[in-house]
Design an enzyme around this catalytic site. Sequence first.
Site, mmCIF file in Angstrom:
data_model
loop_
_atom_site.group_PDB
_atom_site.id
_atom_site.type_symbol
_atom_site.label_atom_id
_atom_site.label_comp_id
_atom_site.label_asym_id
_atom_site.label_seq_id
_atom_site.Cartn_x
_atom_site.Cartn_y
_atom_site.Cartn_z
ATOM 1 N N GLU A 48 20.265 45.480 -34.560
ATOM 2 C CA GLU A 48 20.031 46.283 -35.771
ATOM 3 C C GLU A 48 18.730 45.875 -36.454
ATOM 4 O OE1 GLU A 48 21.618 48.853 -36.434
ATOM 5 O OE2 GLU A 48 23.622 48.682 -35.592
ATOM 6 N N ARG A 66 15.593 48.518 -36.650
ATOM 7 C CA ARG A 66 15.278 49.005 -38.004
ATOM 8 C C ARG A 66 14.086 48.275 -38.609
ATOM 9 N NH1 ARG A 66 21.060 50.970 -40.513
ATOM 10 N NH2 ARG A 66 22.219 50.845 -38.570
ATOM 11 N N ASP A 124 25.264 53.778 -25.470
ATOM 12 C CA ASP A 124 24.352 54.918 -25.634
ATOM 13 C C ASP A 124 22.874 54.622 -25.406
ATOM 14 O OD1 ASP A 124 24.447 53.342 -27.928
ATOM 15 O OD2 ASP A 124 24.705 54.984 -29.345
ATOM 16 N N GLU A 179 21.699 62.019 -34.740
ATOM 17 C CA GLU A 179 21.512 62.330 -33.311
ATOM 18 C C GLU A 179 21.309 63.816 -33.008
ATOM 19 O OE1 GLU A 179 23.847 60.231 -34.476
ATOM 20 O OE2 GLU A 179 22.951 58.349 -33.788
#
Length: 664
Positions: free
Chosen positions: A295, A299, A428, A564
Amino acid sequence: SPPRRDFISVTLSPEEAVGAGGYNNSKAWRRRSCWRKWKQLSRLQRSVILFLFAFLAVCGVISYTTMGEPWKSLTNKSLDDQRTEPEVPGLKLANPAVLPAPRKADANLGDYPELSPQKQPKLPHVRRGPPNLQIKPPRRDVRLKIQHDTNKVLEEPVQSHKEEKTEKSVISWRGAVIEPDQSTEPPSSKIKEPEKPSSMEAESQKEPVPINERQMAVIEVFRHAWKGYKDFAWGHDELKPLSKSYSEWFGLGLTLIDALDTMWILGLKEEFEEARKWVADDLVFDKNVDVNLFESTIRILGGLLSTYHLSGDSLFLEKAKDIGNRLMPAFNTPSKVPYSDVNIGRGTAHPPRWTSDSTVAEVTSIQLEFRELSRLTGDEKFQKAVDDVMKHVHTLSGKNDGLVPMFINTNSGQFTHLGVYTLGARADSYYEYLLKQWIQGGKKENELLEDYVRAIEGVKKHLLQRSQPKQLTFVGELAHGHFSAKMDHLVCFLPGTLALGAHNGLTADHMKLAEALIETCHQMYVQVETGLSPEIVHFNLHAQKGHKDIEIKPADRHNLLRPETVESLFYMYRFTGDKKYQDWGWEILQNFNKYTRVPTGGYTSINNVQNPSNPEPRDKMESFFLGETLKYMFLLFSDDIDLINLDKYVFNTEAHPLPIWMPA
Ligand code: DMJ
């Protein structure tokens, strides 16, 4: 005492006698001969010579300090330019043939005005980073006049038209002025108008693409969200818009950092400058805090790197280097597969408390960022660490026609929880980053492409099904041989990624699949009462009277303002020009406004997309709403392909654009 002699007598040895008589050019003989001559000089003569030597030495030191650094810098550049192989033995850099040589960590040419880009001699053959991607900063003299109500924008076309005119000049600093020939120009630490090279003249003559009404509406939404963040959560991780407070995850101003490049792209200069000041004055990574490697990479590191590229402001690169270094302890594991958590103050890393596993998506979706950090700093350790993970995962058993399990053990380096395959949570972005790393590196790293193509074949073979009654193509999950018709909203990244692959030369069936899947993702919105997708849907495989294609379980009916579908709509519109994709995105934006907007500022996640009269606000605005959702929305509505040109940039999984490494 014996008188001091100015001369010494020398007795020649037999060999020396030979040498004296004949020719002896041995080193020893020459040394002795010099020494003898020196000793034969008077004291005065010796003093004069010594003084001359000392004088020359002093001159040398002085001229080195004034000219040495630039010289050194140029010398380093030449070496960089010649380097085709990495220095770390055994490490084959991703794409040595096309990778612009990394810039040294301390290469801040701003310190050397005499080496300004225009004067710097052009070094042949190799394009150097940061590449031709600087986009001009917003002009101070232009102010956006944005209405505070999206609906008003649409209801008052006359006024909107006026604003469009204003926007024409705003956009001129952005989309139309990508500077293709600044490949040797380092980003200056200050934002300034560079002198235009000739190729740039041509670029800026291009008709600026005006911001349209839908883009204006996105700007208005962003400003409303930003107002909430600024008023109640400034410098904290996430806004809680209902309770007018904030939540902390890492304590690193996550929303602010995630939103930096969005502000740049939307042209929100004042907001950007204010946020920049916070980064300069208040963003400190030397904190005793555990952060999640994935993360914080996607980010924070991703956000800082892309903002550096867009703005050319070295502050962001310095911060990126700082956080990048602090995340490195995560790779100190027996298998080199990184731990999930790092304490960025203490330099220690560990897996979650309950397991020694990491998530496959997490360890394989940090590569774009660390690779770019190596390219910019010249320090190969970042790239080596993440490339090693990819090489290792490439060789692992436990895949099913290219599909990977969801967990990997940091001790053994092996997949765990075998037999479960999904394109949703925990796997994913493994698939997304296979393709995107291949693109980032100039399409040379064949293993990445092979793994990607094989995985898409695996998706087709094991996970694709059609729903009833509308025959929607969807991606389900496989658990120990049993197919489940469950699809996370997260999977809606896939149509965009497939379209990107097709754009980069992969077969047309990838585009066909992308078209089918984006239709499904669209249906995940339109078949729901609020017009917003839930987190997870289950598709009906058998037609039942009165049933739609999509079923939603009570635990899955929340919406976190995720990006998405909008992300994929953006890719689909860019590559097809079909305006229906823009219309679908526009509907989503309106529904966000209708069901998630908090009047006092900010937007909130909701708990129930099936209840328009009470969608049950959750009181949280995720950082990716500003970092991703609104950025993709703005880009989707733009008709300017140079506004983050997809042949020059690749987006990381948090929508932060990073440069594609251009060939020489
Ligand atoms: C983001 O942080 C990234 O897009 C990530 O890859 C998946 N989840 C969120 C957005 O939904």
